[in-house]
Design a protein around this motif. Structure first.
Motif, PDB file in Angstrom:
ATOM      1  N   ARG A   1      29.030  47.899  49.206  1.00 56.12           N
ATOM      2  CA  ARG A   1      27.652  47.711  49.837  1.00 56.12           C
ATOM      3  C   ARG A   1      27.727  46.537  50.640  1.00 56.12           C
ATOM      4  N   VAL A   2      28.200  45.160  50.085  1.00 56.79           N
ATOM      5  CA  VAL A   2      28.252  44.264  51.159  1.00 56.79           C
ATOM      6  C   VAL A   2      29.009  44.464  52.339  1.00 56.79           C
ATOM      7  N   ALA A   3      30.161  44.923  52.164  1.00 58.40           N
ATOM      8  CA  ALA A   3      31.200  45.101  53.169  1.00 58.40           C
ATOM      9  C   ALA A   3      30.503  46.019  54.235  1.00 58.40           C
ATOM     10  N   SER A   4      30.014  47.061  53.982  1.00 55.93           N
ATOM     11  CA  SER A   4      29.482  48.014  54.931  1.00 55.93           C
ATOM     12  C   SER A   4      28.415  47.806  55.637  1.00 55.93           C
ATOM     13  N   LYS A   5      27.556  46.610  54.899  1.00 56.13           N
ATOM     14  CA  LYS A   5      26.198  46.288  55.318  1.00 56.13           C
ATOM     15  C   LYS A   5      26.374  45.003  56.104  1.00 56.13           C
ATOM     16  N   ASP A   6      26.735  43.946  55.580  1.00 54.72           N
ATOM     17  CA  ASP A   6      27.170  42.813  55.956  1.00 54.72           C
ATOM     18  C   ASP A   6      28.124  42.423  56.938  1.00 54.72           C
ATOM     19  N   PHE A   7      29.132  43.059  56.598  1.00 55.72           N
ATOM     20  CA  PHE A   7      30.301  42.817  57.471  1.00 55.72           C
ATOM     21  C   PHE A   7      30.504  44.255  58.624  1.00 55.72           C
ATOM     22  N   LYS A   8      29.215  44.937  58.787  1.00 58.03           N
ATOM     23  CA  LYS A   8      29.312  45.941  59.970  1.00 58.03           C
ATOM     24  C   LYS A   8      29.399  45.365  61.194  1.00 58.03           C
ATOM     25  N   GLY A   9      30.317  45.945  61.737  1.00 58.54           N
ATOM     26  CA  GLY A   9      30.445  45.383  63.447  1.00 58.54           C
ATOM     27  C   GLY A   9      31.337  44.451  63.333  1.00 58.54           C
ATOM     28  N   THR A  10      31.944  43.869  62.485  1.00 57.32           N
ATOM     29  CA  THR A  10      33.008  42.855  62.419  1.00 57.32           C
ATOM     30  C   THR A  10      34.471  43.536  62.078  1.00 57.32           C
ATOM     31  N   ASP A  11      35.363  42.785  62.647  1.00 53.04           N
ATOM     32  CA  ASP A  11      36.884  43.045  62.565  1.00 53.04           C
ATOM     33  C   ASP A  11      37.369  42.417  61.205  1.00 53.04           C
ATOM     34  N   VAL A  12      36.707  42.678  60.224  1.00 48.60           N
ATOM     35  CA  VAL A  12      37.155  42.396  58.753  1.00 48.60           C
ATOM     36  C   VAL A  12      37.012  43.531  57.734  1.00 48.60           C
ATOM     37  N   GLU A  13      38.164  43.383  57.178  1.00 41.08           N
ATOM     38  CA  GLU A  13      38.586  44.468  56.232  1.00 41.08           C
ATOM     39  C   GLU A  13      38.683  43.626  54.970  1.00 41.08           C
ATOM     40  N   PHE A  14      38.888  44.518  53.857  1.00 39.48           N
ATOM     41  CA  PHE A  14      38.496  44.015  52.474  1.00 39.48           C
ATOM     42  C   PHE A  14      39.945  44.559  51.697  1.00 39.48           C
ATOM     43  N   GLU A  15      40.601  43.750  50.811  1.00 41.72           N
ATOM     44  CA  GLU A  15      41.373  44.194  49.638  1.00 41.72           C
ATOM     45  C   GLU A  15      40.858  43.616  48.756  1.00 41.72           C
ATOM     46  N   TYR A  16      40.925  44.279  47.260  1.00 40.21           N
ATOM     47  CA  TYR A  16      40.572  44.014  46.167  1.00 40.21           C
ATOM     48  C   TYR A  16      41.613  43.836  44.994  1.00 40.21           C
ATOM     49  N   ILE A  17      42.036  42.694  44.499  1.00 43.80           N
ATOM     50  CA  ILE A  17      42.828  42.535  43.411  1.00 43.80           C
ATOM     51  C   ILE A  17      42.352  41.922  42.341  1.00 43.80           C
TER      52      ILE A  17
ATOM     53  N   LEU B   1      30.580  48.396  38.359  1.00 47.75           N
ATOM     54  CA  LEU B   1      29.404  47.817  39.427  1.00 47.75           C
ATOM     55  C   LEU B   1      29.698  46.701  40.376  1.00 47.75           C
ATOM     56  N   PHE B   2      30.763  45.861  39.882  1.00 48.12           N
ATOM     57  CA  PHE B   2      31.159  44.873  40.954  1.00 48.12           C
ATOM     58  C   PHE B   2      31.826  45.507  42.190  1.00 48.12           C
ATOM     59  N   TYR B   3      32.585  46.690  41.974  1.00 46.39           N
ATOM     60  CA  TYR B   3      33.154  47.408  43.217  1.00 46.39           C
ATOM     61  C   TYR B   3      32.063  47.767  44.167  1.00 46.39           C
ATOM     62  N   GLN B   4      31.235  48.497  43.581  1.00 43.56           N
ATOM     63  CA  GLN B   4      30.101  49.368  44.234  1.00 43.56           C
ATOM     64  C   GLN B   4      29.344  48.239  44.875  1.00 43.56           C
ATOM     65  N   GLU B   5      28.812  47.169  44.327  1.00 43.51           N
ATOM     66  CA  GLU B   5      28.085  46.105  45.152  1.00 43.51           C
ATOM     67  C   GLU B   5      29.018  45.429  46.379  1.00 43.51           C
ATOM     68  N   MET B   6      30.418  45.330  46.148  1.00 41.87           N
ATOM     69  CA  MET B   6      31.269  44.784  47.057  1.00 41.87           C
ATOM     70  C   MET B   6      31.190  45.805  48.197  1.00 41.87           C
TER      71      MET B   6
ATOM     72  N   LEU C   1      29.413  39.772  38.199  1.00 38.12           N
ATOM     73  CA  LEU C   1      28.401  39.767  39.264  1.00 38.12           C
ATOM     74  C   LEU C   1      27.872  38.515  39.266  1.00 38.12           C
ATOM     75  N   GLN C   2      28.058  37.372  38.351  1.00 39.96           N
ATOM     76  CA  GLN C   2      27.527  36.124  38.260  1.00 39.96           C
ATOM     77  C   GLN C   2      27.621  35.509  39.674  1.00 39.96           C
ATOM     78  N   ASP C   3      28.785  35.764  40.304  1.00 35.17           N
ATOM     79  CA  ASP C   3      28.932  35.293  41.420  1.00 35.17           C
ATOM     80  C   ASP C   3      28.695  36.244  42.789  1.00 35.17           C
ATOM     81  N   PRO C   4      27.459  35.951  43.249  1.00 32.87           N
ATOM     82  CA  PRO C   4      26.637  37.162  44.186  1.00 32.87           C
ATOM     83  C   PRO C   4      27.833  37.381  45.341  1.00 32.87           C
ATOM     84  N   PRO C   5      27.962  38.748  45.442  1.00 33.13           N
ATOM     85  CA  PRO C   5      28.646  39.084  46.784  1.00 33.13           C
ATOM     86  C   PRO C   5      27.847  38.778  48.081  1.00 33.13           C
ATOM     87  N   SER C   6      26.568  38.936  47.951  1.00 35.05           N
ATOM     88  CA  SER C   6      25.783  38.513  48.780  1.00 35.05           C
ATOM     89  C   SER C   6      25.789  37.328  49.765  1.00 35.05           C
ATOM     90  N   LEU C   7      26.623  36.411  48.983  1.00 36.19           N
ATOM     91  CA  LEU C   7      26.738  35.106  49.949  1.00 36.19           C
ATOM     92  C   LEU C   7      28.060  35.123  50.662  1.00 36.19           C
TER      93      LEU C   7
END
Length: 217
Positions: A26-42, A19-24, A100-106
């Motif tokens: 979503r945030v990466a593809s929506k909120d960071f769309k058009g930016t030169d930002v990529e993510f890694e998950y550890i 669930l966390f991965y799915q939400e992250m 998800l108590q730490d909202p990725p949307s922030l």
């Protein structure tokens, strides 16, 4: 291209991680769309007794942005966060819980504060303790008041480990050699210009020292 490393400490979080991965994502593809930002998950498996490690391995096989660290036993969240910080390769690093108590949307708001407002770190604090047992809330408030009286640095009531920081801040934390670490205290101790973001408490999506590793990917 800039990279954000997302460090997630996990103890018996087999249900929360997907669930966390799915939400992250979503945030990466929506909120960071058009930016030169990529993510890694550890993901850091802190000696879980359930299928947490199996879920991490499956995500790693599916997505090469996913990495995982697995402890030989439970060493505690502080050790897990430190292992993640040491492994992080990003220009920016965030610490988050899998439930998800730490909202990725922030995250986009936090990122913009660093990029556009000149902050080194953006941290979060809860303005309510909805869902917490009253006795836990009471002891937490007493703790922060006590720490404020006996130390020279500011401790913010309701502060979470959830924060986004530059690589410079991450390196400063790693350089501290304390064995028994208290992350919120260390972040305050090393200084740096920090912005605080407040949010309402969020319910969990699922139940949820010297470090020895079984595997590091």
């Amino acid at each position: 291209m800039e990279k954000i490393s997302v460090i997630v400490s996990c103890y018996n979080e087999e249900k929360s991680i997907p669930l966390f991965y799915q939400e992250m994502e979503r945030v990466a593809s929506k909120d960071f769309k058009g930016t030169d930002v990529e993510f890694e998950y550890i993901f850091v498996n802190d000696g879980s007794k359930d299928n947490t490690l199996k879920v991490m391995k499956e995500l790693h096989e599916k997505d090469n942005k996913v990495r995982y660290i697995s402890f030989s036993r439970n060493f505690g969240k502080e050790a897990a966060m430190m292992a993640g910080l040491e492994a992080a390769e990003g220009d920016y690093v965030t610490l988050m819980d899998a439930d998800l108590q730490d909202p990725p949307s922030l995250l986009k708001q936090m990122f913009d504060a660093i990029k556009n407002e000149g902050y080194d770190c953006v941290a979060t604090r809860r303005v309510s303790r909805k869902g917490e047992p009253p006795i836990r809330s009471l002891f937490s408030r007493i703790f922060y008041k006590l720490i404020d009286k006996i130390t020279d640095f500011e401790m913010v009531d309701g502060a979470r480990d959830y924060r986004l920081m530059t690589r410079q801040v991450k390196d400063a934390i790693i350089s501290m050699q304390e064995y028994n670490r208290y992350s919120k205290g260390l972040f305050s101790f090393v200084g740096f210009d920090t912005k605080w973001i407040e949010y309402e408490n969020v319910e969990r999506v699922a139940r949820r020292n010297k470090v020895v590793f079984l595997e590091v990917i």
